[in-house]
Structure formats: C-alpha cells, structure tokens
Scaffold this motif. Structure first.
Motif, mmCIF file in Angstrom:
data_model
loop_
_atom_site.group_PDB
_atom_site.id
_atom_site.type_symbol
_atom_site.label_atom_id
_atom_site.label_comp_id
_atom_site.label_asym_id
_atom_site.label_seq_id
_atom_site.Cartn_x
_atom_site.Cartn_y
_atom_site.Cartn_z
ATOM 1 N N GLU A 203 1.747 -10.390 -4.065
ATOM 2 C CA GLU A 203 0.660 -9.481 -3.737
ATOM 3 C C GLU A 203 -0.048 -9.008 -5.005
ATOM 4 O OE1 GLU A 203 -0.244 -8.704 -0.653
ATOM 5 O OE2 GLU A 203 1.410 -9.775 0.321
ATOM 6 N N LYS A 204 -1.330 -8.711 -4.880
ATOM 7 C CA LYS A 204 -2.086 -8.144 -5.988
ATOM 8 C C LYS A 204 -1.925 -6.624 -5.934
ATOM 9 C CE LYS A 204 -6.635 -8.031 -8.183
ATOM 10 N NZ LYS A 204 -6.024 -8.227 -9.511
ATOM 11 N N LEU A 205 -1.153 -6.083 -6.849
ATOM 12 C CA LEU A 205 -0.836 -4.661 -6.873
ATOM 13 C C LEU A 205 -1.476 -3.991 -8.076
ATOM 14 C CD1 LEU A 205 3.013 -4.922 -6.172
ATOM 15 C CD2 LEU A 205 1.203 -4.538 -4.483
ATOM 16 N N ASP A 206 -1.807 -2.727 -7.900
ATOM 17 C CA ASP A 206 -2.286 -1.925 -9.033
ATOM 18 C C ASP A 206 -1.134 -1.209 -9.725
ATOM 19 O OD1 ASP A 206 -5.179 -2.309 -8.599
ATOM 20 O OD2 ASP A 206 -4.848 -1.136 -6.776
ATOM 21 N N PHE A 207 -0.142 -0.765 -8.941
ATOM 22 C CA PHE A 207 0.945 0.053 -9.479
ATOM 23 C C PHE A 207 2.299 -0.359 -8.919
ATOM 24 C CE2 PHE A 207 -2.458 2.902 -10.622
ATOM 25 C CZ PHE A 207 -1.975 3.675 -11.669
ATOM 26 N N LEU A 208 3.302 -0.169 -9.760
ATOM 27 C CA LEU A 208 4.702 -0.223 -9.363
ATOM 28 C C LEU A 208 5.346 1.085 -9.804
ATOM 29 C CD1 LEU A 208 7.447 -1.603 -8.554
ATOM 30 C CD2 LEU A 208 7.574 -2.376 -10.940
#
Length: 318
Positions: A203-208
């Motif tokens: 997935e294309k995520l901005d934050f972890l």
C-alpha cells in the motif's frame, strides 16, 4: 479468538504499562535539578527540529504529544485542570503533533474541548479508526472529527491494522476529498510486524506509527529501513518502553556526553536516541504533566547522539 478480541486484550496490557509510565516521578526520569530548583529541561526549547514528511515535504516538529491515559479524564477533575498547561508547553516549544484514538476513552473529546479554548498555533491532529466494517469505520471517523471539533483530520491511521483492507479504500477516498490530509497504519506488537511489513510494501502509505524505544528496538530490523525505502514517515509511540526503561535507569548517572547534547535527564536522552535514527519523523511521549511536556519537547532541540553515543546508551539501558 477474533482479531477484535485480541486487540481489546492487547489494549488492557498496554493500559497497564501506560499507567505505570504515568506514575513516574521526576526522580524516576532522572532529572538533573540545578540550584534554583527548576529542572533545566522544563525550560522552553530554543528551536525544535523539524523533519519532512516524505510524501509531501511538509515539515513536522519532531516531538509531539500522545493522549493515551492522560487525556482520558473527567472534566473538572484535577487531572483535567493540568492539561491546558500541557498543551501550552507543547505549543510554546514549537510542537504541533497531537495523537489520539477512539481506543483512548475520552481522550478525543478532551483534546477537542481544550483546543477549542486556546488561540495557540494550529495543531497537527492525528487519530485512528479502530473498528470493523466499512460503515462502522465511517461512523467512528465522523465521530472523531466531531469530538476533535475539526472538519479535517491531518492524519488518520488504521489502529493496530484492525480490518485494514476494509478501511483503506475509505481513507483514500477521504484523502482525495480533503477530509484527511495523510493516511497511515499503526501497531505495537512485534508479532504483527510481518503483517505491517506486508502492508507497507503493498500500500502507498504516508505514515507508520510503531513502538520504538531505547529498550524496544525490534522495528530497527526491517520496518525502519523499509520506511525510508518506501518514503513513509515514522511516528514513535511508547518512546520510554512503557515506563520500565526509566525505572531501570533511576539512579544511573547520565553519561558524560549528555551535557553536550543538552540533555538533563534520562527521558530526554531516550527521546534523543530515537530522533538520531534517520527514519524517525516524530516521537509522541504521553504525559499529563506540564513540566514533563516541556522537558520532552526540549529533547527536540540541540544536537543528537552520534553512532558511538547511541551504542553506549543501548549498553546503559541493558
């Protein structure tokens, strides 16, 4: 046992650790108190560092505030009365990040109430979706916006990956519509890190948001390098390892290099250790104590430990 049941049981374990953290006194934090009686770390930080969110380039202050336990308090209680000063200390230091969740009881409502009564700078509001089912997720996120008294959430996260395949399309649609600015995932258990890694890759995520502390470094093996590779910002929760770290270090002299880093207690060194990791974007220690908030924020300014100093801190932490 279902995923939801497991999450609730895990939550109880987390609450026990967080409650221990909240009970720490200034002596447990290892504070160095000068002759005037004021903890140096409580003084306002001169200039908090900022780091870019990889997906946008927006600069984010490196120390924020977690609301778990400490903001789940009743109005008109003594604990509630201290919280405006906690937010004042965060904003005065240059911090903006405030993280919450529907899991945290009354924390979202408390945060919204307190922010409505301040004219301070605009916060970076992060919260989470923590339920199963598409419609339930939409209802919960809408409720979070109402409680936080905002029409847009800066960061919406899927809490502990609960029903993440269902929620991800909703988060993407809300981001496209401008209802949220960033999306991400969270977890705290190393037993789930393989799944976290798989989601980061697919997935294309901005934050972890992930557990990371001086004595809890499992995320270093694969998740932090992958976050850098994939351009994902990292928020560190439980930066004091649930409280045990500071208790173990109580009475241990600060290393000689602490002064050159501008650290006056172990809590600040623990935060600076995390911030010295290039993958880390922000740390969110939780507190309901204004002095602790100011001390924590001060860790976001000044020099950070080098590789040798980080190794020495690991040894001291046992």
């Amino acid at each position: 046992m279902t995923h939801d049941q497991l999450t609730r049981n895990e939550m109880l374990r987390l609450m026990a650790g967080a409650a221990a953290t909240c009970a720490l006194s200034s002596s447990v934090r290892g504070a160095v108190v000068p002759a005037d009686g004021q903890t140096e770390g409580a003084k306002v930080a001169s200039q908090m560092l900022k780091r870019p969110i990889p997906s946008s380039g927006e600069l984010l202050p490196v120390v924020g505030l977690g609301t778990y336990i400490n903001f789940d308090v009743a109005p008109r209680s003594a604990e509630y009365a201290r919280l405006p000063a906690v937010l004042d200390a965060l904003f005065a230091s240059g911090g903006t990040v405030i993280d919450s969740s529907p899991m945290y009881g009354r924390a979202e409502a408390t945060t919204g109430e307190l922010l409505a009564g301040t004219k301070a700078r605009k916060p970076f509001l992060a919260t989470k979706v923590w339920t199963s089912g598409r419609e339930a997720g939409i209802q919960q996120m809408t409720q979070s916006m109402r409680l936080l008294r905002t029409e847009r959430i800066d960061l919406m996260q899927i809490h502990n990956l609960l029903d993440w395949r269902t929620h991800m399309p909703t988060l993407r649609a809300w981001k496209a519509a401008g209802r949220i600015r960033y999306l991400g995932i969270t977890h705290y258990s190393p037993s789930a890190y393989a799944e976290v890694e798989a989601v980061m890759r697919s997935e294309k995520l901005d934050f972890l948001q992930i557990n990371y502390a001086l004595d809890d470094r499992a995320a270093e093996a694969r998740l932090l390098p992958l976050a850098r590779e994939r351009g994902i910002a990292v928020i560190c929760n439980s930066p004091f390892g649930g409280g045990g770290l500071l208790r173990r270090l109580r009475g241990t002299p600060l290393p000689g290099f602490a002064r050159e880093l501008g650290a006056t207690n172990w809590a600040q060194l623990a935060l600076k250790f995390l911030l010295a990791e290039p993958a880390v974007t922000c740390v969110i220690p939780g507190t309901g104590n204004p002095t602790y908030m100011a001390e924590n924020a001060a860790a976001g300014s000044g020099p950070l430990p080098n590789a040798q100093q980080r190794r020495e801190l690991i040894k001291l932490a046992g």
